[in-house]
Design an enzyme around this catalytic site. Structure first.
Site, PDB file in Angstrom:
ATOM      1  N   ARG A 146       0.826  -1.215   0.000  1.00 38.65           N
ATOM      2  CA  ARG A 146       0.000   0.000   0.000  1.00 38.65           C
ATOM      3  C   ARG A 146       0.860   1.265   0.000  1.00 38.65           C
ATOM      4  O   ARG A 146       0.340   2.375  -0.108  1.00 38.65           O
ATOM      5  CB  ARG A 146      -0.924   0.030   1.231  1.00 38.65           C
ATOM      6  CG  ARG A 146      -1.975  -1.062   1.234  1.00 38.65           C
ATOM      7  CD  ARG A 146      -2.764  -1.060   2.526  1.00 38.65           C
ATOM      8  NE  ARG A 146      -3.933  -0.211   2.468  1.00 38.65           N
ATOM      9  CZ  ARG A 146      -5.187  -0.653   2.307  1.00 38.65           C
ATOM     10  NH1 ARG A 146      -5.444  -1.929   2.186  1.00 38.65           N
ATOM     11  NH2 ARG A 146      -6.192   0.185   2.276  1.00 38.65           N
ATOM     12  N   TYR A 149       0.728   4.302  -2.509  1.00 41.68           N
ATOM     13  CA  TYR A 149      -0.361   5.265  -2.300  1.00 41.68           C
ATOM     14  C   TYR A 149      -0.140   6.053  -1.003  1.00 41.68           C
ATOM     15  O   TYR A 149      -0.143   7.283  -1.004  1.00 41.68           O
ATOM     16  CB  TYR A 149      -1.680   4.503  -2.256  1.00 41.68           C
ATOM     17  CG  TYR A 149      -2.920   5.359  -2.159  1.00 41.68           C
ATOM     18  CD1 TYR A 149      -3.358   6.105  -3.250  1.00 41.68           C
ATOM     19  CD2 TYR A 149      -3.665   5.409  -0.987  1.00 41.68           C
ATOM     20  CE1 TYR A 149      -4.512   6.878  -3.168  1.00 41.68           C
ATOM     21  CE2 TYR A 149      -4.822   6.171  -0.905  1.00 41.68           C
ATOM     22  CZ  TYR A 149      -5.237   6.907  -1.994  1.00 41.68           C
ATOM     23  OH  TYR A 149      -6.384   7.672  -1.913  1.00 41.68           O
ATOM     24  N   ASP A 150       0.104   5.307   0.088  1.00 41.35           N
ATOM     25  CA  ASP A 150       0.210   5.962   1.403  1.00 41.35           C
ATOM     26  C   ASP A 150       1.380   6.955   1.436  1.00 41.35           C
ATOM     27  O   ASP A 150       1.234   8.105   1.846  1.00 41.35           O
ATOM     28  CB  ASP A 150       0.444   4.926   2.515  1.00 41.35           C
ATOM     29  CG  ASP A 150      -0.666   3.889   2.598  1.00 41.35           C
ATOM     30  OD1 ASP A 150      -1.518   3.863   1.705  1.00 41.35           O
ATOM     31  OD2 ASP A 150      -0.665   3.102   3.566  1.00 41.35           O
ATOM     32  N   GLU A 151       2.544   6.482   0.998  1.00 43.72           N
ATOM     33  CA  GLU A 151       3.727   7.355   1.042  1.00 43.72           C
ATOM     34  C   GLU A 151       3.630   8.436  -0.027  1.00 43.72           C
ATOM     35  O   GLU A 151       4.109   9.554   0.162  1.00 43.72           O
ATOM     36  CB  GLU A 151       5.012   6.543   0.869  1.00 43.72           C
ATOM     37  CG  GLU A 151       5.250   5.510   1.968  1.00 43.72           C
ATOM     38  CD  GLU A 151       5.599   6.114   3.339  1.00 43.72           C
ATOM     39  OE1 GLU A 151       5.379   7.316   3.566  1.00 43.72           O
ATOM     40  OE2 GLU A 151       6.092   5.343   4.182  1.00 43.72           O
ATOM     41  N   ASN A 178     -12.999   6.574   4.044  1.00 46.90           N
ATOM     42  CA  ASN A 178     -13.783   5.763   3.084  1.00 46.90           C
ATOM     43  C   ASN A 178     -15.076   6.459   2.668  1.00 46.90           C
ATOM     44  O   ASN A 178     -15.875   6.854   3.528  1.00 46.90           O
ATOM     45  CB  ASN A 178     -14.127   4.397   3.687  1.00 46.90           C
ATOM     46  CG  ASN A 178     -12.887   3.562   3.886  1.00 46.90           C
ATOM     47  OD1 ASN A 178     -12.057   3.860   4.737  1.00 46.90           O
ATOM     48  ND2 ASN A 178     -12.740   2.518   3.094  1.00 46.90           N
ATOM     49  N   ARG A 190     -13.560  -2.021  -4.596  1.00 52.50           N
ATOM     50  CA  ARG A 190     -13.756  -1.550  -3.225  1.00 52.50           C
ATOM     51  C   ARG A 190     -14.887  -2.300  -2.563  1.00 52.50           C
ATOM     52  O   ARG A 190     -15.754  -2.849  -3.223  1.00 52.50           O
ATOM     53  CB  ARG A 190     -14.122  -0.085  -3.235  1.00 52.50           C
ATOM     54  CG  ARG A 190     -12.947   0.731  -3.479  1.00 52.50           C
ATOM     55  CD  ARG A 190     -13.410   2.017  -3.976  1.00 52.50           C
ATOM     56  NE  ARG A 190     -12.240   2.824  -4.135  1.00 52.50           N
ATOM     57  CZ  ARG A 190     -11.859   3.674  -3.212  1.00 52.50           C
ATOM     58  NH1 ARG A 190     -12.532   3.829  -2.108  1.00 52.50           N
ATOM     59  NH2 ARG A 190     -10.790   4.387  -3.428  1.00 52.50           N
ATOM     60  N   SER A 193     -18.728  -1.109  -3.395  1.00 49.40           N
ATOM     61  CA  SER A 193     -19.137  -1.432  -4.768  1.00 49.40           C
ATOM     62  C   SER A 193     -19.112  -2.943  -4.991  1.00 49.40           C
ATOM     63  O   SER A 193     -20.027  -3.499  -5.607  1.00 49.40           O
ATOM     64  CB  SER A 193     -18.257  -0.701  -5.779  1.00 49.40           C
ATOM     65  OG  SER A 193     -16.900  -0.828  -5.437  1.00 49.40           O
ATOM     66  N   PHE A 195     -19.592  -5.420  -2.750  1.00 46.59           N
ATOM     67  CA  PHE A 195     -20.719  -6.090  -2.067  1.00 46.59           C
ATOM     68  C   PHE A 195     -22.042  -5.824  -2.800  1.00 46.59           C
ATOM     69  O   PHE A 195     -22.832  -6.738  -3.031  1.00 46.59           O
ATOM     70  CB  PHE A 195     -20.832  -5.625  -0.607  1.00 46.59           C
ATOM     71  CG  PHE A 195     -19.803  -6.214   0.327  1.00 46.59           C
ATOM     72  CD1 PHE A 195     -18.899  -7.178  -0.103  1.00 46.59           C
ATOM     73  CD2 PHE A 195     -19.745  -5.808   1.660  1.00 46.59           C
ATOM     74  CE1 PHE A 195     -17.950  -7.722   0.768  1.00 46.59           C
ATOM     75  CE2 PHE A 195     -18.806  -6.347   2.537  1.00 46.59           C
ATOM     76  CZ  PHE A 195     -17.898  -7.299   2.095  1.00 46.59           C
TER      77      PHE A 195
HETATM   78  N1  UDP Z   1     -12.886  -5.869   1.429  1.00 47.21           N
HETATM   79  C1  UDP Z   1     -13.637  -7.035   1.538  1.00 47.21           C
HETATM   80  N2  UDP Z   1     -14.205  -7.543   0.419  1.00 47.21           N
HETATM   81  C2  UDP Z   1     -14.127  -6.955  -0.802  1.00 47.21           C
HETATM   82  C3  UDP Z   1     -13.360  -5.750  -0.901  1.00 47.21           C
HETATM   83  C4  UDP Z   1     -12.753  -5.242   0.237  1.00 47.21           C
HETATM   84  O1  UDP Z   1     -13.762  -7.621   2.627  1.00 47.21           O
HETATM   85  O2  UDP Z   1     -14.705  -7.484  -1.771  1.00 47.21           O
HETATM   86  C5  UDP Z   1     -12.280  -5.307   2.662  1.00 47.21           C
HETATM   87  C6  UDP Z   1     -10.822  -4.869   2.535  1.00 47.21           C
HETATM   88  O3  UDP Z   1      -9.946  -5.953   2.782  1.00 47.21           O
HETATM   89  C7  UDP Z   1     -10.750  -3.808   3.616  1.00 47.21           C
HETATM   90  C8  UDP Z   1     -12.139  -3.166   3.605  1.00 47.21           C
HETATM   91  O4  UDP Z   1     -12.993  -4.128   2.986  1.00 47.21           O
HETATM   92  O5  UDP Z   1     -10.546  -4.375   4.867  1.00 47.21           O
HETATM   93  C9  UDP Z   1     -12.213  -1.854   2.842  1.00 47.21           C
HETATM   94  O6  UDP Z   1     -11.646  -2.060   1.579  1.00 47.21           O
HETATM   95  P1  UDP Z   1     -11.630  -0.969   0.431  1.00 47.21           P
HETATM   96  O7  UDP Z   1     -10.828  -1.533  -0.691  1.00 47.21           O
HETATM   97  O8  UDP Z   1     -13.012  -0.541   0.110  1.00 47.21           O
HETATM   98  O9  UDP Z   1     -10.911   0.321   1.061  1.00 47.21           O
HETATM   99  P2  UDP Z   1      -9.645   0.551   2.003  1.00 47.21           P
HETATM  100  O10 UDP Z   1     -10.207   1.196   3.205  1.00 47.21           O
HETATM  101  O11 UDP Z   1      -8.980  -0.772   2.346  1.00 47.21           O
HETATM  102  O12 UDP Z   1      -8.738   1.439   1.222  1.00 47.21           O
END
Ligand code: UDP
Length: 320
Positions: A146, A149-151, A178, A190, A193, A195
């Site tokens: 990560r 992006y983070d750095e 978020n 993400r 989206s 789910f």
């Molecule tokens: N996540 C999940 N299922 C998915 C997509 C993401 O469980 O289909 C989890 C991911 O591992 C994280 C959280 O949901 O713990 C948020 O993920 P996202 O990619 O939306 O954003 P982040 O906050 O990690 O940048």
């Protein structure tokens, strides 16, 4: 006098919501910049005929020469979804954060424009302070997947503050937590989206890890309101300021909410947790409340309904 506003990342999820809102003020003229790697013209297509809206396909990794005199710059351009910024896009992501910040700050300096940086809760990494407050300096793994992006975003903040100290550029820095809502890319991986789209397609929902990790989800309209408020706040308030919704949910709770709203027969399946996935995240928004007189109004259940409607339409369109 009309105000000329440049928005980078303007065809992305937050960017396209922002340009739409800015256009409601008849005094505003928008120049929207995007390379459409993760954004899409589809997100702004009905704006292309608007005389106060101009789209320029451009990658902010490269300097931008523009004839118009710019008054304000919102710098949003960057892949922001972990599956997008990791892997092949990683180096490009850091370049977008760092070269992109320099190029936009130079443009602001030349135009004597105010410039707002959309930073991120990712600057806190795997946070050891909870909820996260702006004074917390974070716990980022500088060599992890990560880090690009983070750095990159941390370095961009540092550049903004140096341009302010050295050249007196008028800056604003917000740290976005978020966010979800219409115009998210259905394929960007993400959690919200994924789910919703999985549930609408009748597929099982994929929870990564055991689903006990937490996030706090802000509906995009609330976020746009505070981004615009921040831009018009007093010049001496430069941030960084956290913006997001402080209501915290486990990812498992989110999956159950979506299943209950869309189709109770769907199953939740568990997949490996990606590396360096933060365990908990929740903004302390005391500073935004105090300085910007803002707090989010739309809570998760209501925001999910609006987002489900949006994705249901998109999925129907693709099926035709
Ligand atoms: N996540 C999940 N299922 C998915 C997509 C993401 O469980 O289909 C989890 C991911 O591992 C994280 C959280 O949901 O713990 C948020 O993920 P996202 O990619 O939306 O954003 P982040 O906050 O990690 O940048």
């Amino acid at each position: 006098m009309p105000k000329k506003i440049l928005v980078t990342g303007g065809s992305g999820f937050i960017g396209s919501n922002l340009v739409r809102e800015l256009l409601k003020d008849k005094n505003n003229e928008i120049i929207c910049i995007d390379n459409n790697y993760t954004g899409s013209i589809d997100n702004i297509k009905e704006l292309l005929d608007n005389k106060r809206f101009k789209f320029i396909e451009h990658d902010i990794i490269n300097p931008l020469n523009i004839d118009d005199k710019i008054d304000e710059i919102y710098n949003l351009a960057c892949p922001a979804s972990p599956p997008f910024y990791q892997g092949k896009m990683a180096i490009n992501t850091t370049k977008t954060c760092v070269y992109g910040a320099i190029n936009m700050l130079e443009l602001a300096r030349k135009n004597n424009a105010k410039i707002l940086q959309t930073s991120t809760s990712e600057v806190y990494g795997e946070p050891l302070v909870h909820p996260q407050i702006e004074t917390y300096r974070g716990n980022v793994n500088p060599t992890g997947i990560r880090a690009c992006y983070d750095e990159g975003k941390r370095c961009a903040e540092s550049l903004f503050f140096d341009y302010n100290r050295i050249y007196n550029v008028k800056i604003k820095v917000v740290r976005i937590f978020n966010t979800y809502g219409p115009f998210m890319n259905p394929n960007d991986g993400r959690v919200v989206s994924n789910f919703i789209c999985q549930a609408l397609r009748g597929e099982n929902l994929t929870v990564y890890g055991d689903g006990t990790q937490t996030r706090s989800f802000c509906y995009v309209d609330d976020l746009i309101e505070v981004i615009i408020k921040m831009m018009s706040s007093n010049d001496d308030f430069i941030g960084p300021v956290n913006i997001g919704n402080p209501n915290e949910f486990t990812i498992k709770e989110l999956s159950e909410l979506v299943v209950n709203k869309i189709n109770k027969n769907l199953k939740i399946i568990y997949k490996p947790l990606p590396l360096d996935d933060p365990t908990q995240r929740r903004p302390d928004i005391g500073l935004a409340k105090e300085k910007l007189n803002w707090e989010p109004k739309i809570q998760l259940r209501e925001g999910l309904d609006k987002t489900i409607d949006y994705f249901a339409n998109i999925i129907k369109r693709y099926k035709k």
